[in-house]
Write a protein that holds these residues in place. Structure first.
Motif, PDB file in Angstrom:
ATOM      1  N   THR A 259       0.842  -1.197   0.000  1.00  0.00           N
ATOM      2  CA  THR A 259       0.000   0.000   0.000  1.00  0.00           C
ATOM      3  C   THR A 259       0.878   1.248   0.000  1.00  0.00           C
ATOM      4  OG1 THR A 259      -1.645  -1.213   1.254  1.00  0.00           O
ATOM      5  CG2 THR A 259      -1.861   1.186   1.227  1.00  0.00           C
ATOM      6  N   ILE A 260       0.727   2.063  -1.039  1.00  0.00           N
ATOM      7  CA  ILE A 260       1.524   3.288  -1.171  1.00  0.00           C
ATOM      8  C   ILE A 260       0.581   4.449  -1.473  1.00  0.00           C
ATOM      9  CG2 ILE A 260       3.336   4.445  -2.523  1.00  0.00           C
ATOM     10  CD1 ILE A 260       4.622   1.743  -3.004  1.00  0.00           C
ATOM     11  N   ASP A 261       0.838   5.584  -0.861  1.00  0.00           N
ATOM     12  CA  ASP A 261       0.067   6.791  -1.112  1.00  0.00           C
ATOM     13  C   ASP A 261       0.701   7.493  -2.326  1.00  0.00           C
ATOM     14  OD1 ASP A 261      -1.362   9.107  -0.991  1.00  0.00           O
ATOM     15  OD2 ASP A 261      -0.434   9.848   0.859  1.00  0.00           O
ATOM     16  N   TRP A 262       0.077   7.385  -3.510  1.00  0.00           N
ATOM     17  CA  TRP A 262       0.670   7.902  -4.743  1.00  0.00           C
ATOM     18  C   TRP A 262       0.295   9.358  -4.971  1.00  0.00           C
ATOM     19  CZ3 TRP A 262       4.445   5.195  -6.537  1.00  0.00           C
ATOM     20  CH2 TRP A 262       4.449   3.807  -6.366  1.00  0.00           C
ATOM     21  N   LYS A 263       1.265  10.137  -5.454  1.00  0.00           N
ATOM     22  CA  LYS A 263       0.996  11.554  -5.725  1.00  0.00           C
ATOM     23  C   LYS A 263       1.572  11.931  -7.087  1.00  0.00           C
ATOM     24  CE  LYS A 263       1.312  12.787  -0.831  1.00  0.00           C
ATOM     25  NZ  LYS A 263      -0.118  12.793  -0.561  1.00  0.00           N
ATOM     26  N   LEU A 264       0.766  12.667  -7.867  1.00  0.00           N
ATOM     27  CA  LEU A 264       1.241  13.175  -9.155  1.00  0.00           C
ATOM     28  C   LEU A 264       1.974  14.476  -8.871  1.00  0.00           C
ATOM     29  CD1 LEU A 264       1.076  12.689 -12.246  1.00  0.00           C
ATOM     30  CD2 LEU A 264      -0.929  14.181 -12.238  1.00  0.00           C
ATOM     31  N   LYS A 265       3.299  14.434  -8.931  1.00  0.00           N
ATOM     32  CA  LYS A 265       4.081  15.609  -8.523  1.00  0.00           C
ATOM     33  C   LYS A 265       5.386  15.712  -9.281  1.00  0.00           C
ATOM     34  CE  LYS A 265       2.975  16.597  -3.718  1.00  0.00           C
ATOM     35  NZ  LYS A 265       2.546  17.945  -3.934  1.00  0.00           N
ATOM     36  N   ASP A 266       5.787  16.950  -9.532  1.00  0.00           N
ATOM     37  CA  ASP A 266       7.126  17.180 -10.053  1.00  0.00           C
ATOM     38  C   ASP A 266       8.101  17.003  -8.880  1.00  0.00           C
ATOM     39  OD1 ASP A 266       8.421  18.670 -12.657  1.00  0.00           O
ATOM     40  OD2 ASP A 266       9.590  18.964 -10.821  1.00  0.00           O
ATOM     41  N   VAL A 267       9.317  16.532  -9.191  1.00  0.00           N
ATOM     42  CA  VAL A 267      10.294  16.292  -8.121  1.00  0.00           C
ATOM     43  C   VAL A 267      10.660  17.598  -7.399  1.00  0.00           C
ATOM     44  CG1 VAL A 267      12.385  16.514  -9.545  1.00  0.00           C
ATOM     45  CG2 VAL A 267      12.370  14.947  -7.583  1.00  0.00           C
ATOM     46  N   ALA A 268      10.432  18.729  -8.060  1.00  0.00           N
ATOM     47  CA  ALA A 268      10.713  20.020  -7.417  1.00  0.00           C
ATOM     48  C   ALA A 268       9.718  20.304  -6.302  1.00  0.00           C
ATOM     49  CB  ALA A 268      10.658  21.143  -8.456  1.00  0.00           C
ATOM     50  N   ASP A 269       8.614  19.535  -6.268  1.00  0.00           N
ATOM     51  CA  ASP A 269       7.526  19.838  -5.346  1.00  0.00           C
ATOM     52  C   ASP A 269       7.255  18.695  -4.359  1.00  0.00           C
ATOM     53  OD1 ASP A 269       5.486  21.446  -4.372  1.00  0.00           O
ATOM     54  OD2 ASP A 269       3.994  20.468  -5.648  1.00  0.00           O
ATOM     55  N   ILE A 270       8.247  17.837  -4.127  1.00  0.00           N
ATOM     56  CA  ILE A 270       8.008  16.740  -3.180  1.00  0.00           C
ATOM     57  C   ILE A 270       8.290  17.219  -1.752  1.00  0.00           C
ATOM     58  CG2 ILE A 270       8.335  14.823  -4.808  1.00  0.00           C
ATOM     59  CD1 ILE A 270      11.228  14.579  -3.755  1.00  0.00           C
TER      60      ILE A 270
ATOM     61  N   VAL B 135      19.272  15.757 -18.819  1.00  0.00           N
ATOM     62  CA  VAL B 135      18.517  15.505 -17.580  1.00  0.00           C
ATOM     63  C   VAL B 135      19.111  16.258 -16.382  1.00  0.00           C
ATOM     64  CG1 VAL B 135      17.570  13.272 -18.285  1.00  0.00           C
ATOM     65  CG2 VAL B 135      19.837  13.361 -17.208  1.00  0.00           C
ATOM     66  N   ARG B 136      20.077  17.158 -16.627  1.00  0.00           N
ATOM     67  CA  ARG B 136      20.727  17.827 -15.497  1.00  0.00           C
ATOM     68  C   ARG B 136      19.732  18.607 -14.633  1.00  0.00           C
ATOM     69  NH1 ARG B 136      25.627  20.476 -18.783  1.00  0.00           N
ATOM     70  NH2 ARG B 136      23.856  20.830 -20.172  1.00  0.00           N
ATOM     71  N   GLY B 137      18.725  19.203 -15.281  1.00  0.00           N
ATOM     72  CA  GLY B 137      17.728  19.986 -14.542  1.00  0.00           C
ATOM     73  C   GLY B 137      16.931  19.139 -13.569  1.00  0.00           C
ATOM     74  N   VAL B 138      16.650  17.885 -13.952  1.00  0.00           N
ATOM     75  CA  VAL B 138      15.894  16.999 -13.049  1.00  0.00           C
ATOM     76  C   VAL B 138      16.737  16.683 -11.809  1.00  0.00           C
ATOM     77  CG1 VAL B 138      14.644  14.816 -12.835  1.00  0.00           C
ATOM     78  CG2 VAL B 138      14.736  15.966 -15.046  1.00  0.00           C
ATOM     79  N   TYR B 139      18.037  16.425 -12.035  1.00  0.00           N
ATOM     80  CA  TYR B 139      18.918  16.115 -10.898  1.00  0.00           C
ATOM     81  C   TYR B 139      19.092  17.345 -10.005  1.00  0.00           C
ATOM     82  CZ  TYR B 139      19.848  11.500 -12.743  1.00  0.00           C
ATOM     83  OH  TYR B 139      19.686  10.205 -13.166  1.00  0.00           O
ATOM     84  N   ASP B 140      19.135  18.538 -10.623  1.00  0.00           N
ATOM     85  CA  ASP B 140      19.236  19.778  -9.832  1.00  0.00           C
ATOM     86  C   ASP B 140      17.987  19.957  -8.969  1.00  0.00           C
ATOM     87  OD1 ASP B 140      21.684  20.340 -10.926  1.00  0.00           O
ATOM     88  OD2 ASP B 140      20.932  21.799 -12.388  1.00  0.00           O
ATOM     89  N   ALA B 141      16.813  19.738  -9.582  1.00  0.00           N
ATOM     90  CA  ALA B 141      15.549  19.924  -8.847  1.00  0.00           C
ATOM     91  C   ALA B 141      15.429  18.885  -7.724  1.00  0.00           C
ATOM     92  CB  ALA B 141      14.364  19.810  -9.805  1.00  0.00           C
ATOM     93  N   PHE B 142      15.835  17.649  -8.033  1.00  0.00           N
ATOM     94  CA  PHE B 142      15.803  16.597  -7.018  1.00  0.00           C
ATOM     95  C   PHE B 142      16.732  16.981  -5.860  1.00  0.00           C
ATOM     96  CE2 PHE B 142      17.609  12.149  -6.010  1.00  0.00           C
ATOM     97  CZ  PHE B 142      16.771  12.006  -4.919  1.00  0.00           C
ATOM     98  N   GLY B 143      17.935  17.448  -6.193  1.00  0.00           N
ATOM     99  CA  GLY B 143      18.911  17.847  -5.176  1.00  0.00           C
ATOM    100  C   GLY B 143      18.386  18.981  -4.312  1.00  0.00           C
ATOM    101  N   PHE B 144      17.735  19.956  -4.959  1.00  0.00           N
ATOM    102  CA  PHE B 144      17.199  21.098  -4.204  1.00  0.00           C
ATOM    103  C   PHE B 144      16.157  20.612  -3.194  1.00  0.00           C
ATOM    104  CE2 PHE B 144      14.341  24.629  -3.440  1.00  0.00           C
ATOM    105  CZ  PHE B 144      15.244  25.621  -3.082  1.00  0.00           C
ATOM    106  N   SER B 145      15.221  19.768  -3.656  1.00  0.00           N
ATOM    107  CA  SER B 145      14.179  19.246  -2.754  1.00  0.00           C
ATOM    108  C   SER B 145      14.807  18.471  -1.601  1.00  0.00           C
ATOM    109  CB  SER B 145      13.229  18.315  -3.513  1.00  0.00           C
ATOM    110  OG  SER B 145      12.458  19.041  -4.424  1.00  0.00           O
TER     111      SER B 145
END
Ligand SMILES: C[S@@+](CC[C@H](N)C(=O)[O-])C[C@H]1O[C@@H](n2cnc3c(N)ncnc32)[C@H](O)[C@@H]1O
Length: 153
Positions: free
Chosen positions: A62-73, A96-106
Motif C-alpha cells: 500500500t503506497i500513497d501515490w501523488k502526481l508531482k514534479d520532483v521540485a515539489d516533493i 537531464v541535469r535539470g531533473v537532478y538539480d531539482a531533485f537535489g534542491f528538494s
C-alpha cells in the motif's frame, strides 16, 4: 514488506533454501511486526504513476501515490528514506541535469535528516543532487550502466 509486516518468503521460494549447507532450515512462519511507516511515491507523468500503482498493487504493497514534479516533493515524516530512480537521459537523448538539480534542491532543502538512495548513470549527475553522494555499487539496469548512490541524513 518489512514496513507492512509481510514475510519476504510468502509467495516465492529462494534458491538458497535448497542449499545443502542450510540443512533443515525453513523460512520463519510468523511474519515480522509491521513498522507502521507511511510509504509515499510520486512521478510527474500520469502514465508512469499508473504503472507504479499497478506494480504496487500486484506486490500487495500500500503506497500513497501523488502526481508531482520532483521540485515539489515534501517529506511525510521528520526522518525516513527517500528512494529515487530519475531519468538517465540515454534513451531519449535528453539533457537531464535539470531533473537532478531539482531533485537535489528538494532533498537538501526539505528532506533534512533523511537518508537518500538513488540511481544515476554518472557521478557528475549524482553530485548535482548532493556533493556528499557516494556510490555504493554499479550495475546494469536494462542494459544501461548505472550507479546506486547514497546520501546519509
Ligand atoms: C528511469 S524512470 C523510473 C520509473 C520508475 N520510477 C521506476 O523506478 O521504474 C524515470 C522517471 O522519472 C520521471 N520524471 C522525469 N522528470 C521528472 C520530474 N521533473 N519530476 C518527477 N518525475 C520525473 C519520469 O516520468 C519517469 O517515470
Amino acid at each position: 514488506m518489512l514496513a507492512q509486516g509481510r514475510s519476504p518468503f510468502v509467495g516465492r521460494s529462494l534458491a538458497c533454501a535448497t542449499w545443502p549447507a542450510l540443512g533443515r532450515w525453513r523460512p520463519p512462519s510468523t511474519p515480522p511486526r509491521p513498522l507502521d511507516l507511511p510509504l509515499v511515491g510520486s512521478d510527474h507523468e500520469p502514465r508512469a504513476l499508473d504503472a507504479a500503482r499497478e506494480q504496487a498493487r500486484a506486490a500487495g504493497v500500500t503506497i500513497d501515490w501523488k502526481l508531482k514534479d520532483v521540485a515539489d516533493i515534501h517529506p511525510p515524516a521528520q526522518s525516513g528514506l527517500l528512494v529515487a530512480n530519475p531519468p538517465y537521459g540515454h534513451r531519449l537523448g535528453q539533457d537531464v541535469r535539470g531533473v537532478y538539480d531539482a531533485f537535489g534542491f528538494s532533498l537538501r532543502e526539505r528532506f533534512v535528516g533523511w537518508r537518500a538512495l538513488f540511481l544515476a548513470p554518472a557521478e557528475d549527475l549524482a553530485r548535482r543532487v548532493h556533493r556528499d553522494a557516494h556510490c555504493l555499487t554499479i550495475f546494469s539496469n536494462g542494459g544501461l550502466r548505472v550507479g546506486l548512490f547514497a546520501v546519509e541524513g
